[in-house]
Design an enzyme around this catalytic site. Sequence first.
Site, mmCIF file in Angstrom:
data_model
loop_
_atom_site.group_PDB
_atom_site.id
_atom_site.type_symbol
_atom_site.label_atom_id
_atom_site.label_comp_id
_atom_site.label_asym_id
_atom_site.label_seq_id
_atom_site.Cartn_x
_atom_site.Cartn_y
_atom_site.Cartn_z
ATOM 1 N N CYS A 1 0.825 -1.090 0.027
ATOM 2 C CA CYS A 1 -0.037 0.103 -0.132
ATOM 3 C C CYS A 1 0.829 1.295 -0.094
ATOM 4 O O CYS A 1 2.070 1.493 0.325
ATOM 5 C CB CYS A 1 -1.047 0.150 1.234
ATOM 6 S SG CYS A 1 -2.024 -1.558 1.408
ATOM 7 N N GLY B 1 0.136 0.235 -4.987
ATOM 8 C CA GLY B 1 -1.133 -0.545 -4.719
ATOM 9 C C GLY B 1 -1.976 0.131 -5.964
ATOM 10 O O GLY B 1 -2.328 1.035 -6.404
ATOM 11 N N GLY C 1 1.330 -1.826 5.486
ATOM 12 C CA GLY C 1 2.141 -2.940 6.437
ATOM 13 C C GLY C 1 1.195 -4.190 6.735
ATOM 14 O O GLY C 1 0.246 -4.188 6.113
#
Length: 475
Positions: A5, A32, A107
């Site tokens: 992300c 992403g 994460g």
Amino acid sequence: MHEKCGVVGISTADRDVARPLYYSLYALQHRGQESAGIVTHDGFQQYEHVEMGLVGDAFDEGDLDSLNGSNGIGHVRYPTSGSVNNCCAQPFSVSFKSGSLGLAHNGNLINTDEIREELAALGHAFTSDGDTEVIAHDLARNLLEEDLVRAVKRTMSRIHGSYSLTITHDETVLGVRDPQGNRPLCIGELDDGYVLASESAAIDTLDGELVRDVRPGELVVLHDDGSGFDTYQLVETEQTAHCFFEHVYFARPDSVIDDELVYEVRRDLGGALWEESGIETDVVMPVPDSGRAFASGYADAAPEGVDFAEGLMKNRYVGRTFIMPTQDERERAVRLKLNPIKSTVEGKTVTVIDDSIVRGTTSSQLVELLYEAGAEEVHVRIGAPPIVAPCYMGIDMASREELIAADKSVDEIREEIKADSLSYLSIGAIADALGTSDSNLCLGCVTGEYPYDIEGEQTDREVERPAVGHSSADD
Ligand code: SF4
């Protein structure tokens, strides 16, 4: 391999942030491609727009016009935790007794189930199986009892894993980096405000100036009038666990991470690759685009007479829409994506440089393509150590069974990809190029030993869970 992300957060004096957030998300699109979203706040109300798809498809003029307010966050997502559907697209937003929250996460937490069960038992209802909603609920709960800084600190003491977060609490935008600093996050200054972003390339896109990285374990709170920011070192860290693959592969080459321009790090790694395993061939060529900086550093370090050339052309229109669930289809994808330039290759000894080998499919297809184009010898050089284990920190890699280096020696891999020679870069060279010690890097996927306590895996350290008692927060 896919980065999970990208996150961004912006506060300005009085300019609507929807468009700056939108441009930043464009700059972070490589992190992403599954969904994109923005949450803003105008001091009275929270606005949100989250859609599946690329940034350019997820927003139209009307969507951006409807996102009012001079404070907000944005997110691009590639899913590795939670379902592939729009209930897991981010930012995650929620309204509760003491205000509204928006959360964007890069994460992966490794104790999500534990916290979700605990919060569910206390009456929290979850709408997704992602870890971001768990952080949001935990933070919302803490905000009922604590001020913003203490609430974040308490949540940090409970969540375990890798995270760079941008958050809105009403009109306040904040950013947090996990105590090991596994994923990047930086601060930038604009003419009329401040920005937090996964990579400095997003700040450049807004004509801003990079101020610095958010430190591991640090909370940054942007002033909602764009006049500055406050910082709180909520958890002190002696040993970091930066993901070295950010520099090797994931981040944009024009980004600066931990004070290093990614492009120059990759060139240095290429130079180190020459020092460690250089071989004199007629031509050195990158696997486009990721091998380009490595190959240029490698060729520069080599004696004169070794030509750097583009020997492989990439079809830029074969993207993530090409569905390739089977091995056979993955092999076809290589041929769709890359085509050799015959005149560069024919009758030559060739060194081809890439950043990594995951399954080995691309490498063996490449070697075959180069021989078919007339190469006399094909030598493969890789700008990272062999990937022997999966990533649990938010990178969509492959399972252990799929990783070619998980159970094969370098010699066996060379035989399988049918190259004349194959060399990887050492861990020491990576640490040197990053100007740090290997003990401050996450090397889980290349050593099988992780900086976090992961069930069934070995740890490379005694990871201290971030604890409130160990902090030096400015509270
Ligand atoms: S396991 Fe590998 S890809 Fe995952 S965070 Fe660590 S270094 Fe990065």
